[in-house]
Motif scaffolding. Structure first.
Motif, PDB file in Angstrom:
ATOM      1  N   LEU A   1       2.735  10.928   4.311  1.00 22.95           N
ATOM      2  CA  LEU A   1       3.197  11.974   3.399  1.00 22.95           C
ATOM      3  C   LEU A   1       3.792  11.399   2.115  1.00 22.95           C
ATOM      4  O   LEU A   1       3.778  12.052   1.072  1.00 22.95           O
ATOM      5  N   PHE A   2       4.297  10.171   2.172  1.00 23.95           N
ATOM      6  CA  PHE A   2       4.866   9.550   0.976  1.00 23.95           C
ATOM      7  C   PHE A   2       3.797   8.912   0.100  1.00 23.95           C
ATOM      8  O   PHE A   2       4.107   8.405  -0.979  1.00 23.95           O
ATOM      9  N   ARG A   3       2.546   8.914   0.570  1.00 19.56           N
ATOM     10  CA  ARG A   3       1.450   8.402  -0.247  1.00 19.56           C
ATOM     11  C   ARG A   3       0.692   9.533  -0.933  1.00 19.56           C
ATOM     12  O   ARG A   3      -0.415   9.342  -1.438  1.00 19.56           O
ATOM     13  N   ALA A   4       1.278  10.708  -0.953  1.00 22.61           N
ATOM     14  CA  ALA A   4       0.633  11.857  -1.590  1.00 22.61           C
ATOM     15  C   ALA A   4       0.363  11.555  -3.059  1.00 22.61           C
ATOM     16  O   ALA A   4       1.211  11.014  -3.765  1.00 22.61           O
TER      17      ALA A   4
ATOM     18  N   TRP B   1      12.006   4.732  -9.218  1.00 30.00           N
ATOM     19  CA  TRP B   1      12.127   4.292  -7.820  1.00 30.00           C
ATOM     20  C   TRP B   1      13.034   5.257  -7.064  1.00 30.00           C
ATOM     21  O   TRP B   1      14.232   5.318  -7.316  1.00 30.00           O
ATOM     22  N   ASP B   2      12.445   6.008  -6.110  1.00 26.98           N
ATOM     23  CA  ASP B   2      13.256   6.920  -5.301  1.00 26.98           C
ATOM     24  C   ASP B   2      13.800   6.179  -4.086  1.00 26.98           C
ATOM     25  O   ASP B   2      13.507   5.001  -3.864  1.00 26.98           O
ATOM     26  N   SER B   3      14.584   6.877  -3.283  1.00 28.23           N
ATOM     27  CA  SER B   3      15.268   6.234  -2.152  1.00 28.23           C
ATOM     28  C   SER B   3      14.287   5.700  -1.112  1.00 28.23           C
ATOM     29  O   SER B   3      14.537   4.661  -0.489  1.00 28.23           O
ATOM     30  N   ILE B   4      13.154   6.391  -0.899  1.00 28.66           N
ATOM     31  CA  ILE B   4      12.171   5.941   0.085  1.00 28.66           C
ATOM     32  C   ILE B   4      11.518   4.642  -0.361  1.00 28.66           C
ATOM     33  O   ILE B   4      11.357   3.698   0.434  1.00 28.66           O
ATOM     34  N   ALA B   5      11.142   4.552  -1.642  1.00 26.81           N
ATOM     35  CA  ALA B   5      10.509   3.337  -2.161  1.00 26.81           C
ATOM     36  C   ALA B   5      11.475   2.155  -2.112  1.00 26.81           C
ATOM     37  O   ALA B   5      11.102   1.039  -1.730  1.00 26.81           O
ATOM     38  N   ILE B   6      12.728   2.379  -2.485  1.00 29.29           N
ATOM     39  CA  ILE B   6      13.725   1.304  -2.461  1.00 29.29           C
ATOM     40  C   ILE B   6      13.971   0.837  -1.027  1.00 29.29           C
ATOM     41  O   ILE B   6      14.075  -0.366  -0.754  1.00 29.29           O
ATOM     42  N   SER B   7      14.044   1.786  -0.091  1.00 31.68           N
ATOM     43  CA  SER B   7      14.232   1.433   1.315  1.00 31.68           C
ATOM     44  C   SER B   7      13.064   0.609   1.844  1.00 31.68           C
ATOM     45  O   SER B   7      13.247  -0.322   2.630  1.00 31.68           O
ATOM     46  N   ARG B   8      11.847   0.952   1.401  1.00 29.03           N
ATOM     47  CA  ARG B   8      10.664   0.210   1.821  1.00 29.03           C
ATOM     48  C   ARG B   8      10.740  -1.245   1.336  1.00 29.03           C
ATOM     49  O   ARG B   8      10.415  -2.166   2.074  1.00 29.03           O
ATOM     50  N   VAL B   9      11.180  -1.445   0.096  1.00 33.25           N
ATOM     51  CA  VAL B   9      11.337  -2.806  -0.430  1.00 33.25           C
ATOM     52  C   VAL B   9      12.366  -3.578   0.384  1.00 33.25           C
ATOM     53  O   VAL B   9      12.132  -4.723   0.798  1.00 33.25           O
ATOM     54  N   GLU B  10      13.511  -2.948   0.629  1.00 29.21           N
ATOM     55  CA  GLU B  10      14.578  -3.630   1.371  1.00 29.21           C
ATOM     56  C   GLU B  10      14.150  -3.978   2.783  1.00 29.21           C
ATOM     57  O   GLU B  10      14.514  -5.037   3.318  1.00 29.21           O
TER      58      GLU B  10
ATOM     59  N   TYR C   1       0.834  -1.208   0.000  1.00 31.21           N
ATOM     60  CA  TYR C   1       0.000   0.000   0.000  1.00 31.21           C
ATOM     61  C   TYR C   1       0.864   1.251   0.000  1.00 31.21           C
ATOM     62  O   TYR C   1       0.540   2.259  -0.642  1.00 31.21           O
ATOM     63  N   ASN C   2       1.983   1.200   0.708  1.00 29.58           N
ATOM     64  CA  ASN C   2       2.894   2.341   0.759  1.00 29.58           C
ATOM     65  C   ASN C   2       3.789   2.434  -0.470  1.00 29.58           C
ATOM     66  O   ASN C   2       4.330   3.497  -0.768  1.00 29.58           O
ATOM     67  N   LEU C   3       3.967   1.341  -1.193  1.00 31.72           N
ATOM     68  CA  LEU C   3       4.825   1.331  -2.373  1.00 31.72           C
ATOM     69  C   LEU C   3       4.094   1.776  -3.638  1.00 31.72           C
ATOM     70  O   LEU C   3       4.658   2.453  -4.490  1.00 31.72           O
ATOM     71  N   ILE C   4       2.828   1.371  -3.762  1.00 29.18           N
ATOM     72  CA  ILE C   4       2.102   1.579  -5.013  1.00 29.18           C
ATOM     73  C   ILE C   4       1.430   2.948  -5.022  1.00 29.18           C
ATOM     74  O   ILE C   4       0.655   3.281  -4.128  1.00 29.18           O
ATOM     75  N   GLN C   5       1.732   3.730  -6.034  1.00 27.44           N
ATOM     76  CA  GLN C   5       1.208   5.091  -6.156  1.00 27.44           C
ATOM     77  C   GLN C   5       0.328   5.211  -7.400  1.00 27.44           C
ATOM     78  O   GLN C   5       0.413   4.402  -8.326  1.00 27.44           O
ATOM     79  N   LYS C   6      -0.470   6.250  -7.415  1.00 23.76           N
ATOM     80  CA  LYS C   6      -1.250   6.575  -8.607  1.00 23.76           C
ATOM     81  C   LYS C   6      -0.301   6.800  -9.780  1.00 23.76           C
ATOM     82  O   LYS C   6       0.704   7.496  -9.662  1.00 23.76           O
ATOM     83  N   GLY C   7      -0.616   6.181 -10.932  1.00 25.41           N
ATOM     84  CA  GLY C   7       0.221   6.314 -12.113  1.00 25.41           C
ATOM     85  C   GLY C   7       1.196   5.170 -12.313  1.00 25.41           C
ATOM     86  O   GLY C   7       1.750   4.999 -13.405  1.00 25.41           O
TER      87      GLY C   7
END
Length: 431
Positions: free
Chosen positions: A347-350, A141-150, A30-36
């Motif tokens: 805030l990262f799900r904006a 993939w920005d640093s926040i998304a990559i960190s979330r995966v890791e 849910y935190n990884l997948i964004q609109k678009g």
């Protein structure tokens, strides 16, 4: 979460395929997948076909669909459907895989050809446990998304604390993991009051029935045998927690449940709270009885940082070192003054990519200058508290007067504006 494949270049372009296994994995997605974004996952469609005799038949077909994401919806209290159970059975060879209660729905138009679904048709993917999900980010993939995966693919995660928040006749069973607080079950039973006419007998009968129900619910909803479960908290106002604990111990001994009896003796911490509500868990996590045992867990770290002994205390005693709000925190980051950045995953799900990029840039700026970043989960009480403070706050390494900083910013803007006007006037003179 299992990492099936990962293909991301140095510019952030590419895709990742993940296999969710539990509720927390659904939260990560849910935190990884964004609109678009482009998401490919299994789906079940009902398909109609005409037989040789002219009759119409309807049957369900499992297929993979790729969507251009328009909407992402998460619920922590869903129920696993037959498709999810089938998925677990396919992966494990039996239907005994751990069932998920969280649900994740991803909606949008279909972007790849499929014999059963026309291109551009709107569809909703119901993400299932033990089924692969392929994600390609619209803006990379920005640093926040990559960190979330890791973080999501680290093995051995799961519930770290079980909790029973109880009152007389009421109980809420909770599981706390790194990113989620799940209320797995609730009990509410009327307990007759003691009176001169009935004496204590009806009251005692009511209590015994409540304790018996609580015991059965405890066995079903608290994974006391899991080695990863660091503590079992029994919290209540008044005397209830002691009575509940004593009943659990005596009943487990009577039934010969050695595993439960051992877990109760080794893992249970009894804590006093002001009210018999789940919101009291914030109070529980701050209590000295469990702070030392849980100091390595992410949610305990969040609670400690936000607690009155750190941020809120500083806000009251040294407000020049405790800032919150997007504009103020960004100013502090520009000046390299942030020691600890507190930011909500909300805030990262904006939906606006520019907004997300702004917060990613703040996080990276703080980290590059040696500051600490604590990303709060909005599925924990501490994250919800931070959201009430706009979702972003900072503890500064040195005091800054916000009024002085804002005045300096205005002066700098005026200076740049004046320089631009003078430059423009000079260009007009030469022409």
């Amino acid at each position: 979460m299992k990492l099936v494949s990962r293909h991301i270049d140095k510019h952030g372009a590419g895709h990742v395929t993940l296999r969710p296994e539990d509720d927390e994995d659904m939260w990560h997605l849910y935190n990884l997948i964004q609109k678009g974004d482009s998401v490919r996952a299994p789906a079940v469609r009902r398909v109609q076909s005409v037989t040789s005799t002219g009759s119409t038949e309807s049957h369900r077909v499992r297929l993979n669909l790729t969507l251009d994401v328009i909407k992402v919806e998460f619920s922590a209290s869903g129920a696993p459907g037959a498709a999810a159970q089938d998925a677990a059975a396919d992966q494990t060879g039996s239907s005994s895989a751990t069932a998920t209660t969280a649900t994740l729905h991803i909606s949008g138009p279909v972007t790849s050809e499929n014999q059963h679904v026309r291109l551009g048709a709107y569809h909703t993917l119901d993400i299932e446990a033990n089924r692969d999900v392929r994600i390609e980010k619209a803006d990379g993939w920005d640093s926040i998304a990559i960190s979330r995966v890791e973080e999501a693919i680290v093995p051995g995660r799961g519930a770290e604390v079980g909790a029973v928040v109880c009152g007389e006749g009421t109980a809420a069973f909770c599981l706390l993991s790194q990113h989620m607080t799940l209320v797995t079950h609730r009990i509410s039973m009327p307990i007759p009051r003691k009176s001169a006419s009935s004496g204590a007998s009806q009251h005692e009968k009511g209590l015994q029935k409540f304790y018996a129900t609580l015991y059965d619910s405890f066995v079903r909803h608290i994974p006391f045998g899991n080695v990863g479960l660091k503590a079992i908290v029994i919290a209540s106002p008044g005397w209830v927690r002691d009575a509940v604990f004593d009943h659990l111990v005596s009943e487990s001994s009577r039934r010969g449940d050695k595993q439960l009896h051992k877990a109760l003796k080794e893992k249970v911490i009894k804590v006093h709270v002001s009210s018999a509500h789940v919101h009291s868990l914030v109070e529980v996590l701050k209590s000295p009885e469990i702070a030392t045992q849980l100091k390595e867990t992410k949610f305990a770290r969040e609670g400690i940082v936000l607690d009155k002994h750190v941020f809120f205390k500083m806000l009251g005693s040294d407000e020049m070192r405790a800032w919150y709000g997007p504009d103020h925190v960004c100013l502090a980051a520009d000046r390299g003054a942030i020691g600890v950045l507190l930011i909500s995953d909300d805030l990262f799900r904006a939906s606006d990519p520019t907004t997300r990029k702004k917060y990613v840039a703040v996080v990276e700026a703080v980290q590059q200058k040696g500051g600490e970043v604590v990303i709060f989960s909005s599925m924990h009480e501490s994250g919800q508290q931070l959201n009430q403070l706009t979702g972003i706050a900072a503890i500064l390494t040195f005091p800054l007067d916000i009024e002085v900083v804002e005045a300096e910013e205005r002066e700098e803007e005026e200076r740049k504006k004046l320089e631009a006007e003078e430059k423009e006037a000079g260009n007009e003179y030469h022409t």
